[in-house]
Scaffold this motif. Structure first.
Motif, PDB file in Angstrom:
ATOM      1  N   SER A  83      -0.070  26.644   4.858  1.00 54.72           N
ATOM      2  CA  SER A  83       1.309  26.174   4.943  1.00 54.72           C
ATOM      3  C   SER A  83       2.065  26.498   3.657  1.00 54.72           C
ATOM      4  CB  SER A  83       1.326  24.662   5.185  1.00 54.72           C
ATOM      5  OG  SER A  83       2.626  24.142   5.002  1.00 54.72           O
ATOM      6  N   ALA A  84       3.107  27.311   3.796  1.00 56.20           N
ATOM      7  CA  ALA A  84       3.930  27.661   2.634  1.00 56.20           C
ATOM      8  C   ALA A  84       4.645  26.432   2.081  1.00 56.20           C
ATOM      9  CB  ALA A  84       4.939  28.746   3.006  1.00 56.20           C
ATOM     10  N   ASP A  85       5.082  25.526   2.966  1.00 55.25           N
ATOM     11  CA  ASP A  85       5.739  24.286   2.518  1.00 55.25           C
ATOM     12  C   ASP A  85       4.777  23.432   1.701  1.00 55.25           C
ATOM     13  OD1 ASP A  85       8.162  24.938   3.691  1.00 55.25           O
ATOM     14  OD2 ASP A  85       7.735  23.824   5.540  1.00 55.25           O
ATOM     15  N   ALA A  86       3.536  23.307   2.190  1.00 51.82           N
ATOM     16  CA  ALA A  86       2.528  22.525   1.471  1.00 51.82           C
ATOM     17  C   ALA A  86       2.245  23.161   0.107  1.00 51.82           C
ATOM     18  CB  ALA A  86       1.250  22.424   2.292  1.00 51.82           C
ATOM     19  N   LYS A  87       2.186  24.475   0.074  1.00 53.46           N
ATOM     20  CA  LYS A  87       1.929  25.184  -1.196  1.00 53.46           C
ATOM     21  C   LYS A  87       3.057  24.921  -2.194  1.00 53.46           C
ATOM     22  CE  LYS A  87      -0.094  28.403  -3.783  1.00 53.46           C
ATOM     23  NZ  LYS A  87      -1.464  28.476  -4.191  1.00 53.46           N
ATOM     24  N   ARG A  88       4.314  24.943  -1.714  1.00 51.97           N
ATOM     25  CA  ARG A  88       5.457  24.663  -2.605  1.00 51.97           C
ATOM     26  C   ARG A  88       5.386  23.233  -3.147  1.00 51.97           C
ATOM     27  NH1 ARG A  88       8.074  28.251   0.814  1.00 51.97           N
ATOM     28  NH2 ARG A  88       8.643  26.681   2.350  1.00 51.97           N
ATOM     29  N   GLU A  89       5.071  22.262  -2.268  1.00 47.73           N
ATOM     30  CA  GLU A  89       4.941  20.863  -2.707  1.00 47.73           C
ATOM     31  C   GLU A  89       3.823  20.734  -3.738  1.00 47.73           C
ATOM     32  OE1 GLU A  89       4.278  18.281   0.647  1.00 47.73           O
ATOM     33  OE2 GLU A  89       6.006  19.082   1.725  1.00 47.73           O
ATOM     34  N   PHE A  90       2.707  21.386  -3.470  1.00 48.57           N
ATOM     35  CA  PHE A  90       1.540  21.380  -4.357  1.00 48.57           C
ATOM     36  C   PHE A  90       1.931  21.887  -5.750  1.00 48.57           C
ATOM     37  CE2 PHE A  90      -1.986  24.062  -5.966  1.00 48.57           C
ATOM     38  CZ  PHE A  90      -2.997  23.127  -6.083  1.00 48.57           C
ATOM     39  N   ILE A  91       2.624  22.997  -5.802  1.00 52.43           N
ATOM     40  CA  ILE A  91       3.051  23.578  -7.085  1.00 52.43           C
ATOM     41  C   ILE A  91       4.052  22.659  -7.779  1.00 52.43           C
ATOM     42  CG2 ILE A  91       4.340  25.497  -8.113  1.00 52.43           C
ATOM     43  CD1 ILE A  91       2.982  27.286  -5.926  1.00 52.43           C
ATOM     44  N   ALA A  92       4.982  22.098  -7.007  1.00 55.74           N
ATOM     45  CA  ALA A  92       5.994  21.204  -7.581  1.00 55.74           C
ATOM     46  C   ALA A  92       5.360  19.955  -8.198  1.00 55.74           C
ATOM     47  CB  ALA A  92       7.009  20.795  -6.516  1.00 55.74           C
ATOM     48  N   LYS A  93       4.218  19.538  -7.683  1.00 49.86           N
ATOM     49  CA  LYS A  93       3.523  18.358  -8.211  1.00 49.86           C
ATOM     50  C   LYS A  93       2.566  18.717  -9.342  1.00 49.86           C
ATOM     51  CE  LYS A  93       3.914  15.825  -3.881  1.00 49.86           C
ATOM     52  NZ  LYS A  93       5.059  15.079  -4.288  1.00 49.86           N
TER      53      LYS A  93
ATOM     54  N   GLN B 266       0.835  -1.180   0.000  1.00 46.56           N
ATOM     55  CA  GLN B 266       0.000   0.000   0.000  1.00 46.56           C
ATOM     56  C   GLN B 266       0.881   1.245   0.000  1.00 46.56           C
ATOM     57  OE1 GLN B 266      -2.866  -0.246   3.113  1.00 46.56           O
ATOM     58  NE2 GLN B 266      -4.106  -1.702   1.999  1.00 46.56           N
ATOM     59  N   ALA B 267       0.590   2.130  -0.905  1.00 50.70           N
ATOM     60  CA  ALA B 267       1.359   3.353  -1.057  1.00 50.70           C
ATOM     61  C   ALA B 267       0.835   4.423  -0.106  1.00 50.70           C
ATOM     62  CB  ALA B 267       1.243   3.851  -2.497  1.00 50.70           C
ATOM     63  N   GLU B 268       1.634   5.437   0.070  1.00 47.04           N
ATOM     64  CA  GLU B 268       1.209   6.576   0.872  1.00 47.04           C
ATOM     65  C   GLU B 268       0.224   7.412   0.061  1.00 47.04           C
ATOM     66  OE1 GLU B 268       3.654  10.338   2.094  1.00 47.04           O
ATOM     67  OE2 GLU B 268       4.106   8.677   3.471  1.00 47.04           O
ATOM     68  N   VAL B 269      -0.797   7.930   0.746  1.00 44.07           N
ATOM     69  CA  VAL B 269      -1.800   8.774   0.106  1.00 44.07           C
ATOM     70  C   VAL B 269      -1.718  10.160   0.748  1.00 44.07           C
ATOM     71  CG1 VAL B 269      -4.265   9.111  -0.334  1.00 44.07           C
ATOM     72  CG2 VAL B 269      -3.297   6.797  -0.341  1.00 44.07           C
ATOM     73  N   THR B 270      -1.615  11.180  -0.105  1.00 44.23           N
ATOM     74  CA  THR B 270      -1.534  12.563   0.369  1.00 44.23           C
ATOM     75  C   THR B 270      -2.581  13.391  -0.352  1.00 44.23           C
ATOM     76  OG1 THR B 270       0.856  12.297   0.672  1.00 44.23           O
ATOM     77  CG2 THR B 270      -0.002  14.538   0.698  1.00 44.23           C
ATOM     78  N   LEU B 271      -3.239  14.241   0.411  1.00 49.10           N
ATOM     79  CA  LEU B 271      -4.300  15.089  -0.112  1.00 49.10           C
ATOM     80  C   LEU B 271      -3.917  16.550   0.138  1.00 49.10           C
ATOM     81  CD1 LEU B 271      -7.190  14.680  -1.283  1.00 49.10           C
ATOM     82  CD2 LEU B 271      -8.027  14.696   1.049  1.00 49.10           C
ATOM     83  N   TYR B 272      -3.823  17.342  -0.940  1.00 48.91           N
ATOM     84  CA  TYR B 272      -3.559  18.777  -0.828  1.00 48.91           C
ATOM     85  C   TYR B 272      -4.904  19.476  -0.989  1.00 48.91           C
ATOM     86  CZ  TYR B 272       1.358  17.651  -1.237  1.00 48.91           C
ATOM     87  OH  TYR B 272       2.614  17.136  -1.021  1.00 48.91           O
ATOM     88  N   VAL B 273      -5.263  20.293   0.004  1.00 48.15           N
ATOM     89  CA  VAL B 273      -6.602  20.883   0.063  1.00 48.15           C
ATOM     90  C   VAL B 273      -6.538  22.372   0.369  1.00 48.15           C
ATOM     91  CG1 VAL B 273      -7.614  18.703   0.865  1.00 48.15           C
ATOM     92  CG2 VAL B 273      -6.857  20.404   2.537  1.00 48.15           C
ATOM     93  N   MET B 274      -7.706  23.004   0.248  1.00 47.93           N
ATOM     94  CA  MET B 274      -7.921  24.391   0.686  1.00 47.93           C
ATOM     95  C   MET B 274      -9.201  24.404   1.515  1.00 47.93           C
ATOM     96  SD  MET B 274      -6.921  26.840  -2.526  1.00 47.93           S
ATOM     97  CE  MET B 274      -7.530  28.252  -1.638  1.00 47.93           C
ATOM     98  N   PRO B 275      -9.321  25.347   2.410  1.00 52.14           N
ATOM     99  CA  PRO B 275     -10.556  25.461   3.201  1.00 52.14           C
ATOM    100  C   PRO B 275     -11.762  25.693   2.292  1.00 52.14           C
ATOM    101  CG  PRO B 275      -8.842  26.910   4.079  1.00 52.14           C
ATOM    102  CD  PRO B 275      -8.345  26.375   2.773  1.00 52.14           C
TER     103      PRO B 275
END
Length: 123
Positions: free
Chosen positions: A78-88, A42-51
Motif C-alpha cells: 500500500s502506497a498510502d501505508a508507506k507514506r504514513e510509515f515514512i511520515a511517522k 484505550q488508544a488506537e493501536v496501529t502496526l506497520y508491517v512488511m511480509p
C-alpha cells in the motif's frame, strides 16, 4: 502553618489510598468490589508491517497475548501505508503506534509501557 499543611497532605494521601476523595463537603467513595482507575481511554493501536518480517510477527503475538486489537498496514502493498510509515519516522518494521506514541522496531517493554499508559490492562 507547617503542621496544618502536613496534616492536609496526609489527609489527601489517606483519601487517595482509600479511594475516598473530598471536594468541599461532598464525599465520593469507590463502590465495594470496584477498583478506582485513572480516567484514561484505550488508544488506537496501529502496526506497520512488511511480509516475512519476524519482528512484525513477534509484535502481533505480543498484542494478541495482551488482548489488544489493532489496525495493520502492509507498507509493501500500500502506497498510502508507506507514506504514513515514512511520515511517522519509520525506517524499519514493525512500526507500532499506540495513541500518539511511535515505537520503531520491536521492543516488548516499550510496547507494554505504552499499552499501560493508554489504558490497556497489563497481563
Amino acid at each position: 502553618m507547617k503542621r496544618q499543611l502536613m496534616g492536609s497532605v496526609l489527609a489527601l494521601a489517606v483519601a487517595l489510598a482509600t479511594g475516598v476523595a473530598t471536594a468541599g463537603s461532598a464525599t465520593k467513595a469507590t463502590p465495594p468490589g470496584k477498583t478506582q482507575r485513572a480516567a484514561t481511554s484505550q488508544a488506537e493501536v496501529t502496526l506497520y508491517v512488511m511480509p516475512q518480517c519476524g519482528y512484525c510477527e513477534k509484535a502481533r503475538q505480543l498484542l494478541t497475548e495482551r488482548g489488544v486489537t489493532w489496525k495493520e498496514h502492509d507498507i509493501a502493498s500500500s502506497a498510502d501505508a508507506k507514506r504514513e510509515f515514512i511520515a511517522k519516522g519509520g525506517v524499519g518494521t514493525p512500526l507500532i503506534v499506540i495513541g500518539d506514541e511511535v515505537i520503531r522496531g520491536y521492543d516488548a517493554s516499550r510496547v507494554d509501557g505504552a499499552l499501560s499508559a493508554h489504558g490497556f490492562a497489563a497481563k
